[in-house]
Write a protein that holds these residues in place. Structure first.
Motif, PDB file in Angstrom:
ATOM      1  N   ARG A  56      64.423  84.211  34.536  1.00 50.23           N
ATOM      2  CA  ARG A  56      62.758  84.688  34.142  1.00 50.23           C
ATOM      3  C   ARG A  56      62.641  83.042  33.521  1.00 50.23           C
ATOM      4  NH1 ARG A  56      64.752  89.629  32.507  1.00 50.23           N
ATOM      5  NH2 ARG A  56      63.592  91.486  33.768  1.00 50.23           N
ATOM      6  N   ILE A  57      63.385  82.504  32.975  1.00 51.40           N
ATOM      7  CA  ILE A  57      62.867  81.265  32.253  1.00 51.40           C
ATOM      8  C   ILE A  57      63.002  80.049  33.249  1.00 51.40           C
ATOM      9  CG2 ILE A  57      64.048  79.408  30.600  1.00 51.40           C
ATOM     10  CD1 ILE A  57      65.407  81.639  28.911  1.00 51.40           C
ATOM     11  N   VAL A  58      63.899  80.224  34.125  1.00 52.52           N
ATOM     12  CA  VAL A  58      63.925  79.264  35.288  1.00 52.52           C
ATOM     13  C   VAL A  58      62.696  79.107  35.982  1.00 52.52           C
ATOM     14  CG1 VAL A  58      65.135  78.178  37.165  1.00 52.52           C
ATOM     15  CG2 VAL A  58      66.449  78.788  35.250  1.00 52.52           C
ATOM     16  N   VAL A  59      62.142  80.445  36.607  1.00 52.81           N
ATOM     17  CA  VAL A  59      61.184  80.517  37.569  1.00 52.81           C
ATOM     18  C   VAL A  59      59.815  80.207  36.729  1.00 52.81           C
ATOM     19  CG1 VAL A  59      62.266  82.041  38.944  1.00 52.81           C
ATOM     20  CG2 VAL A  59      60.930  82.848  37.292  1.00 52.81           C
ATOM     21  N   GLN A  60      59.825  80.145  35.470  1.00 55.31           N
ATOM     22  CA  GLN A  60      58.605  79.859  34.669  1.00 55.31           C
ATOM     23  C   GLN A  60      58.386  78.562  34.412  1.00 55.31           C
ATOM     24  OE1 GLN A  60      58.651  82.695  31.520  1.00 55.31           O
ATOM     25  NE2 GLN A  60      58.307  84.488  32.819  1.00 55.31           N
ATOM     26  N   ARG A  61      59.654  77.990  33.936  1.00 53.68           N
ATOM     27  CA  ARG A  61      59.716  76.612  33.445  1.00 53.68           C
ATOM     28  C   ARG A  61      60.595  75.663  34.393  1.00 53.68           C
ATOM     29  NH1 ARG A  61      61.282  78.898  28.213  1.00 53.68           N
ATOM     30  NH2 ARG A  61      62.862  77.247  28.214  1.00 53.68           N
ATOM     31  N   ALA A  62      60.608  75.822  35.802  1.00 54.34           N
ATOM     32  CA  ALA A  62      61.505  75.061  36.578  1.00 54.34           C
ATOM     33  C   ALA A  62      61.207  73.483  36.517  1.00 54.34           C
ATOM     34  CB  ALA A  62      61.173  75.423  38.139  1.00 54.34           C
ATOM     35  N   GLU A  63      59.936  73.056  36.183  1.00 53.30           N
ATOM     36  CA  GLU A  63      59.477  71.612  36.134  1.00 53.30           C
ATOM     37  C   GLU A  63      59.828  71.042  34.738  1.00 53.30           C
ATOM     38  OE1 GLU A  63      55.984  70.461  38.468  1.00 53.30           O
ATOM     39  OE2 GLU A  63      55.776  72.454  38.331  1.00 53.30           O
ATOM     40  N   THR A  64      60.399  71.745  33.976  1.00 53.35           N
ATOM     41  CA  THR A  64      60.746  71.094  32.531  1.00 53.35           C
ATOM     42  C   THR A  64      61.853  70.336  32.581  1.00 53.35           C
ATOM     43  OG1 THR A  64      60.170  73.310  31.191  1.00 53.35           O
ATOM     44  CG2 THR A  64      61.547  71.737  30.238  1.00 53.35           C
ATOM     45  N   SER A  72      68.053  62.232  33.658  1.00 54.14           N
ATOM     46  CA  SER A  72      66.843  63.302  33.585  1.00 54.14           C
ATOM     47  C   SER A  72      66.889  63.908  34.911  1.00 54.14           C
ATOM     48  CB  SER A  72      65.739  62.617  33.317  1.00 54.14           C
ATOM     49  OG  SER A  72      65.616  61.706  31.797  1.00 54.14           O
ATOM     50  N   MET A  73      66.503  65.149  34.739  1.00 55.22           N
ATOM     51  CA  MET A  73      66.242  65.955  35.941  1.00 55.22           C
ATOM     52  C   MET A  73      65.493  67.310  35.407  1.00 55.22           C
ATOM     53  SD  MET A  73      69.842  67.788  36.969  1.00 55.22           S
ATOM     54  CE  MET A  73      70.559  66.295  36.878  1.00 55.22           C
ATOM     55  N   THR A  74      64.659  68.214  36.412  1.00 52.95           N
ATOM     56  CA  THR A  74      64.121  69.269  36.105  1.00 52.95           C
ATOM     57  C   THR A  74      65.292  70.310  35.698  1.00 52.95           C
ATOM     58  OG1 THR A  74      64.078  70.228  38.330  1.00 52.95           O
ATOM     59  CG2 THR A  74      62.016  68.760  37.515  1.00 52.95           C
TER      60      THR A  74
END
Length: 271
Positions: A56-64, A72-74
């Motif tokens: 749930r976290i990844v699909v909502q904040r994948a571009e963080t 550095s990477m998303t």
């Protein structure tokens, strides 16, 4: 590796693969991802439930953007890299197969070292193609023109590819492209398109009015052109066992998306 996120199906497949981690290794990964305040390290919570939270976290904040030992990477890319570490050369492994298919749709493949271990990800297509962005742009343009029939066929093609039904994917891709040209013809010349009895006649109409370029061999009277050649290739089903069939279905998906984007951009912007 990339500035844009991986697509949602690939991210979900990666998270599902991470369920193979032990509690200790999963907790270490969560710490590396900076998510320890959101995903408990308690062993009373199963790894499966922790994966559900992570998904749930990844699909909502994948571009963080994260700072990692590799730079550095998303968050999306970091999770993809974590999943790759668990990948195996096992075509019977369902989770592994789903992850590899997702990567293939996004324009990437898994590779292993000389000992068949230590998987890494490399681009399967030139970077400038930017397939996930292409897919997103095609969807947005289809919606903007209310091309609901082509949109439905494209979504069914992607769904079929996800579950490994290559014949269904190939069939839906051809129907998608055919209905796309039909809708473009109806959009630019509604009355004339209504009088054309077949999809090929409507594509000929697009050539007659200059939408399909004769000087670039997009359309020619002798049928030896890009559009007709593409339809002939998409029409072939063939019987190709194993990986070759998956590769060709993925190739068709890539070509159709890039082609659709080209003509939808032309319709939208005159490009």
């Amino acid at each position: 590796m990339r500035s844009a996120p991986f697509t949602r199906p690939t991210l979900v497949a990666a998270v599902e693969l991470l369920e193979q981690h032990s509690q200790a290794r999963f907790n270490q990964m969560v710490l590396r991802l900076g998510l320890e305040d959101e995903i408990s390290s308690s062993t009373s919570l199963s790894v499966a439930n922790k994966c559900a939270l992570l998904g749930r976290i990844v699909v909502q904040r994948a571009e963080t953007v994260l700072d990692t030992l590799e730079g550095s990477m998303t968050l999306g890319e970091a999770v993809i890299r974590q999943a790759a570490q668990l990948a195996q050369q096992d075509p019977t492994h369902a989770l592994q197969t789903a992850f590899a298919r997702g990567l293939a749709r996004d324009g990437y493949v898994l590779t292993w070292d000389d000992y068949g271990r230590n998987a890494s990800i490399r681009a399967a297509l030139p970077g400038e193609i930017q397939l996930p962005q292409t897919d997103d742009e095609v969807h947005q343009l289809l919606k903007s023109f209310s091309f609901t029939i082509p949109l439905g066929h494209l979504d069914q093609a992607v769904e079929a590819h996800t579950r490994g039904d290559w014949a269904a994917c190939n069939s839906q891709l051809r129907t998608f492209l055919e209905s796309l040209f039909d809708d473009i013809a109806r959009n630019v010349r509604p009355q004339e398109a209504a009088g054309r009895p077949s999809s090929e006649n409507r594509r000929a109409l697009l050539a007659d009015i200059g939408f399909l370029a004769v000087d670039r061999n997009e359309w020619t009277q002798d049928g030896k052109n890009y559009v007709n050649g593409l339809f002939k290739m998409l029409h072939t089903e063939g019987s190709h066992p194993g990986l070759s069939d998956e590769d060709h279905s993925t190739f068709r998906l890539h070509v159709v998306l890039v082609t659709a984007r080209t003509f939808l951009r032309r319709l939208a912007y005159g490009q």
